[in-house]
Write an enzyme that holds these catalytic residues in place. Sequence first.
Site, mmCIF file in Angstrom:
data_model
loop_
_atom_site.group_PDB
_atom_site.id
_atom_site.type_symbol
_atom_site.label_atom_id
_atom_site.label_comp_id
_atom_site.label_asym_id
_atom_site.label_seq_id
_atom_site.Cartn_x
_atom_site.Cartn_y
_atom_site.Cartn_z
ATOM 1 N N TYR A 41 0.862 -1.187 0.000
ATOM 2 C CA TYR A 41 0.000 0.000 0.000
ATOM 3 C C TYR A 41 0.898 1.237 0.000
ATOM 4 C CZ TYR A 41 -3.233 3.612 1.495
ATOM 5 O OH TYR A 41 -3.968 4.756 1.547
ATOM 6 N N GLU B 23 -3.644 7.214 -4.333
ATOM 7 C CA GLU B 23 -3.496 5.987 -3.540
ATOM 8 C C GLU B 23 -3.301 4.794 -4.467
ATOM 9 O OE1 GLU B 23 -6.195 4.644 0.042
ATOM 10 O OE2 GLU B 23 -6.938 3.750 -1.799
#
Length: 345
Positions: A97, A173
Site C-alpha cells: 500500500y 493511492e
Amino acid sequence: MQLLEYQAKKLLKRAGAPVPVGRVIGIHESPGKVTFPIVVKSQVPVGGRGKLGGIKIAKNNQQLRQAIADVNRATIKGYLPSCLLLEQAVDIRRELYLSLQVNRDDRQVEWIASENGGVEVESHSESVCVISCKDVSAHEKLAKALSVPTKMLSPLLAQLEHCFYDNDLLLLEINPLVLTNGTTLVCADAKVIADDNSRFRHADFDWPNVEQIKPLGGTIGVIANGAGMAMSTMDAIYASGAKPANFLDIGGGTGEDVFVKNLRFINGLSGVTCVIVNIFAGITHCDDIARGIIAAKQQIPNLVPLFIRLEGTNRDEASELLLDAGVSLEPSLASCVIKARKVAK
Ligand code: GDP
Ligand code: MN
C-alpha cells in the site's frame, strides 16, 4: 472529485509510472482480441470492488464472457459500472500500500505506506507508516517500510510525486502496489481525488460528469435543486417509510441537457421504481426543466414514473408545455411522496 480508476491510471502513465497494459470498453462492447490471463474491472467511483464482485480474472474467452457479464451485473455500493477496464493480469508476489495525500491539519503532503496492501489493508493498521514529504530521507524510510530496495522504489516515488503535484491532487493511492515475480513494481489499482478548485487548470481531464449524484440504495429517485431542498425531499421520503435511491442537488440554472443526463443516471440505478422531481426555481427556469422532462420521456428507454412538483420562475409556461405533452404536475411535495410510495410498494 474522485476519478475512475482508468482515468487515474492515465495520469500515472503520463507521469511515467508503471501501470498494467489495459484498455477501456463500454459495458455492451465486445472485448475484441485480448491476451490472457486478463482482469475485468468495474469502473465505479468507489473502492472495495474485489470483495463485491467488481473484479474478475479470466483465463480464456469463455471465462472472459462470463466475467464481463458478472462484473456488469454487480452493484458496488449502489453503483453499476459506466465502463469496464480490461487489463493484462499482473503476477503478484506481494501486495503493498502506498499513497500521497494532503494533510490539512499539518499543512503538508505526506506518504502513507504499508507492507500489507490489497483488500485487507484496514486490518493491518499496526504496519502503516506515515512520512512527511519534506523528510529528506523519505525515500529510504519508505523503502524500509515496504521492505523493497531503495533503488527499486525511488524512481516510482519520484513519478508519483510528479503525478500528485502536476495534477493538483488531494489523494493518490496505489492499493495494491504489486511486486511481481519479475521483481518489478506495478500500480495495479489507483484511487485519485482531484481538487475541484483546480479544474480550470486541467481542461484536458476526463472529468466524470455525474459526480454530484450519490446513490443511497433505496427505491425512490430524487432530483431537487439546492442541497436543502434535496435533503427535505429525502426527509419526506424517509418519513413516509420508504428510502431514497439517491441524493442529488442538481443546482441552479439547470438546462434541458443536464436534467436528461442526471435523470438517465438515476433511472439506471438498481432498485429505482420512480423519481420525484422537486424544483423551486429561482435562477433555474421551470420551462427548461419541463423541456428536460419531455426530452427524457422521448430519449430514456424504460423510464420509471416521474412525480413532479415545479414552483417559481416560469412555472406557468412549464405547466403549459407539460400539459401539451400529456404530463401532469403534482400540487405539492406531499402528493409526490404519496404517489411515489404507492409505486415503490
Ligand atoms: P478494489 O477492491 O476496488 O480496491 O480493486 P483492486 O483493483 O485493488 O483489486 C482487488 C484485488 O484483486 C487486488 O488486491 C488483487 O488481489 C486482485 N487483483 C487485481 N488485479 C489483479 C491482477 O492483475 N492479477 C491478480 N493476480 N490479482 C489481481
Ligand atoms: Mn484497490
